[in-house]
Enzyme design. Structure first.
Site, PDB file in Angstrom:
ATOM      1  N   ASP A 361       0.841  -1.193   0.000  1.00 29.84           N
ATOM      2  CA  ASP A 361       0.000   0.000   0.000  1.00 29.84           C
ATOM      3  C   ASP A 361       0.877   1.245   0.000  1.00 29.84           C
ATOM      4  O   ASP A 361       1.819   1.345   0.790  1.00 29.84           O
ATOM      5  CB  ASP A 361      -0.896   0.001   1.231  1.00 29.84           C
ATOM      6  N   THR A 362       0.550   2.166  -0.880  1.00 29.74           N
ATOM      7  CA  THR A 362       1.419   3.301  -1.149  1.00 29.74           C
ATOM      8  C   THR A 362       0.559   4.479  -1.571  1.00 29.74           C
ATOM      9  O   THR A 362      -0.554   4.298  -2.035  1.00 29.74           O
ATOM     10  CB  THR A 362       2.395   2.944  -2.295  1.00 29.74           C
ATOM     11  N   VAL A 363       1.071   5.688  -1.413  1.00 30.53           N
ATOM     12  CA  VAL A 363       0.453   6.831  -2.079  1.00 30.53           C
ATOM     13  C   VAL A 363       1.420   7.388  -3.106  1.00 30.53           C
ATOM     14  O   VAL A 363       2.626   7.462  -2.876  1.00 30.53           O
ATOM     15  CB  VAL A 363       0.030   7.951  -1.103  1.00 30.53           C
TER      16      VAL A 363
END
Length: 545
Positions: A361-363
């Site tokens: 999970d990353t932005v």
């Protein structure tokens, strides 16, 4: 109020257009922070930092001060460059020390120990705060302290949680075990519901301290002392000396051309070379010669990607420890293309065994301004809230990027003191008119572990080969190869004859939910007209002014 249906696509989005600035993110409140920064005299780099900081608060499930940050950019002066701000393993994290510590915790022999996916040994030195500071000081118009104020506001005054973020937050209920971690991110022991108003006061206080004192507050001050104390209290090796020794880097990106465009990626220790090799292979085998909705197109692009993964995961590591062959060279692709045929090649496997890196999970956010700056900025703790450790009362959840290390002596990504782990994060930029006097630059990226280079390949092809508008290029159903050899496809492809024909070509086809296919953002400057698009599988938007 009923819970939202995250797997259903029932609305239509248009590509956003503007002439002064454009911001694309996975959360609308963060997009507004970026636009407001531009409106108040900041440039694209300022907006990137302010937006990333805001995402630490409004999407804390995917990013934070306890993680790393990277950037690819093209400046108004025409400079193409990269920023890498990721820490390495602690100085005491030798292969032998970590093996023995993990073996004792898991009650196995040292030679049987494997890198854990969470806990103190998965924590590496966080790079975020230093990366933000370097970006603002080197390229921006505003101080780091000013750029952090919107994030401080949302953390202390509160905000309503958006749909996808609420769903992602649920894993914190099982992950966080210590009382102070649960108090920092859970509310009466539970993750927040969609629309629930929340505050993160401990994180807000840390952001305010960094705004006032600079990144030194984390690396050489009380916040750093609490980070090191937290890791050591759980049996890890991270020290304040490890934190104080960290410095971010400005470096040259790697690139290749693809059907008339030039694409720039991060060099190792990141997986940018995988995306470039896949583009070269797809071009070599003529993957784009087939219609957009054909099974042949999916087959040849997927096979190109699989070979690139095989090579990248065999050779990519911290470049200070081992070299790699010319994975981005056209000559390399010419040779490796021999592995790609009319049926799936199941002898080509990929994946760093035990790396836990397939899904993460990353932005990623993208910004363009009217000066000509375009920035792709990516910020992550790796898997959701990371290691499960929150540093004392700081509200800073610590990343688990170290779980990508290996405890095998002959593995290229074996752990070593100071060594940086194999990193999935790859922001990117592209010049769509490199042989012309026209200005046509884009900043883009696709979040999500091993999905990232696969998303780059599909997005670039959608734009370059099929001339799709930006939003349409993101909206198309995606596919992805899994490390177990499956070819994952979105449900919107289900019932399509492509799936049957792909199975006849030897692919093990499996329908997966939208969340398995990453989260893309893109902005583009075409001779002064700015455009942007956002990931339909996330909460965000593309917003301009």
């Amino acid at each position: 109020m009923s819970e939202p249906e995250l797997d259903r696509f029932t609305s239509r989005r248009s590509t956003a257009y503007a002439n002064r600035g454009m911001v694309a993110t996975s959360q609308p409140l963060a997009s507004q922070v970026g636009v407001s920064t531009l409106e108040n005299g900041g440039n694209a780099f300022d907006a990137a930092v302010a937006t990333a900081a805001a995402l630490n608060v409004v999407e804390p499930t995917s990013t934070g001060l306890g993680g790393d940050v990277f950037a690819l950019y093209k400046t108004a002066e025409g400079e193409v460059g990269a920023m890498r701000s990721c820490g390495g393993a602690p100085a005491e994290a030798t292969l032998e020390n970590v093996r023995e510590a993990v073996a004792e915790e898991e009650d196995v022999e040292p030679e049987e120990a494997e890198m854990p996916s969470k806990g103190p040994h998965a924590v590496t030195v966080p790079g975020t705060a230093r990366g933000w500071e370097l970006t603002a000081e080197k390229f921006g118009n505003k101080s780091l302290g000013e750029l952090l104020q919107p994030a401080v506001h949302y953390a202390t005054e509160g905000y309503p949680v958006s749909e996808v973020v609420s769903a992602q937050w649920q894993h914190g209920e099982d992950l966080f075990e210590s009382e102070h971690a649960r108090e920092a991110y859970l509310f009466d022991g539970e993750a927040p519901n969609t629309g629930q108003q929340v505050t993160l006061p401990r994180l807000g206080a840390s952001l305010a301290t960094i705004a006032e004192e600079g990144a030194d507050a984390l690396y050489e001050g009380e916040i750093g002392e609490k980070i090191a104390a937290e890791v050591q209290s759980q049996g890890g090796f991270l020290t304040t000396e490890d934190l104080a020794a960290f410095e971010p880097e400005l470096l040259d990106p790697v690139s290749t051309t693809y059907n008339g465009a030039e694409v720039y990626e991060l060099p190792p220790n990141n997986q940018g070379l995988i995306a470039l090799e896949a583009l070269n292979l797809a071009e070599e085998v003529g993957a784009a010669d087939y219609p957009l909705d054909s099974p042949e197109r999916v087959h040849y692009f997927a096979e190109a990607l699989k070979v690139a993964f095989h090579d990248g995961h065999r050779y990519i590591t911290d470049p200070e420890y081992e070299d790699h062959p010319p994975l981005a060279a056209k000559s390399w692709a010419e040779e490796r293309a021999e592995l790609i045929g009319e049926v799936a090649n199941h002898d080509v496997s990929f994946g760093v065994e035990g790396s836990n890196a397939e899904d993460a999970d990353t932005v990623l956010l993208c910004v363009a301004d009217d000066e000509g700056n375009v920035v792709s900025f990516i910020n992550s703790r790796f898997a959701g809230f990371g290691s499960g450790l929150v540093a004392g009362d700081t509200g800073i959840a610590l990343q688990n990027r170290g779980s990508s290390f290996s405890l095998s002596e002959d593995h290229p990504n074996r752990i070593a003191p100071g060594k940086r782990p194999f990193h999935t994060l790859v922001p990117a930029i592209a010049d769509f008119a490199p042989d012309s006097e026209a200005e046509d630059w884009a900043a883009f990226g696709v979040m999500g572990g091993f999905m990232q280079p696969q998303g780059h390949l599909q997005l670039i092809s959608n734009i370059v080969d099929y001339d799709l508008p930006l939003q349409a290029a993101l909206d198309l159903p995606r596919w992805r190869y899994r490390a177990d050899g499956e070819l994952g496809v979105e449900e919107r492809m289900n019932g399509d004859e492509r799936l049957t024909k792909l199975a006849r070509k030897g692919h093990d086809v499996r329908v997966l939910p939208p969340g398995a296919f990453g989260g893309a953002q893109i902005v583009r400057n075409t001779d002064g007209t700015l455009s942007g698009a956002t990931e339909p599988r996330k909460d965000g938007n593309a917003q301009g002014y």
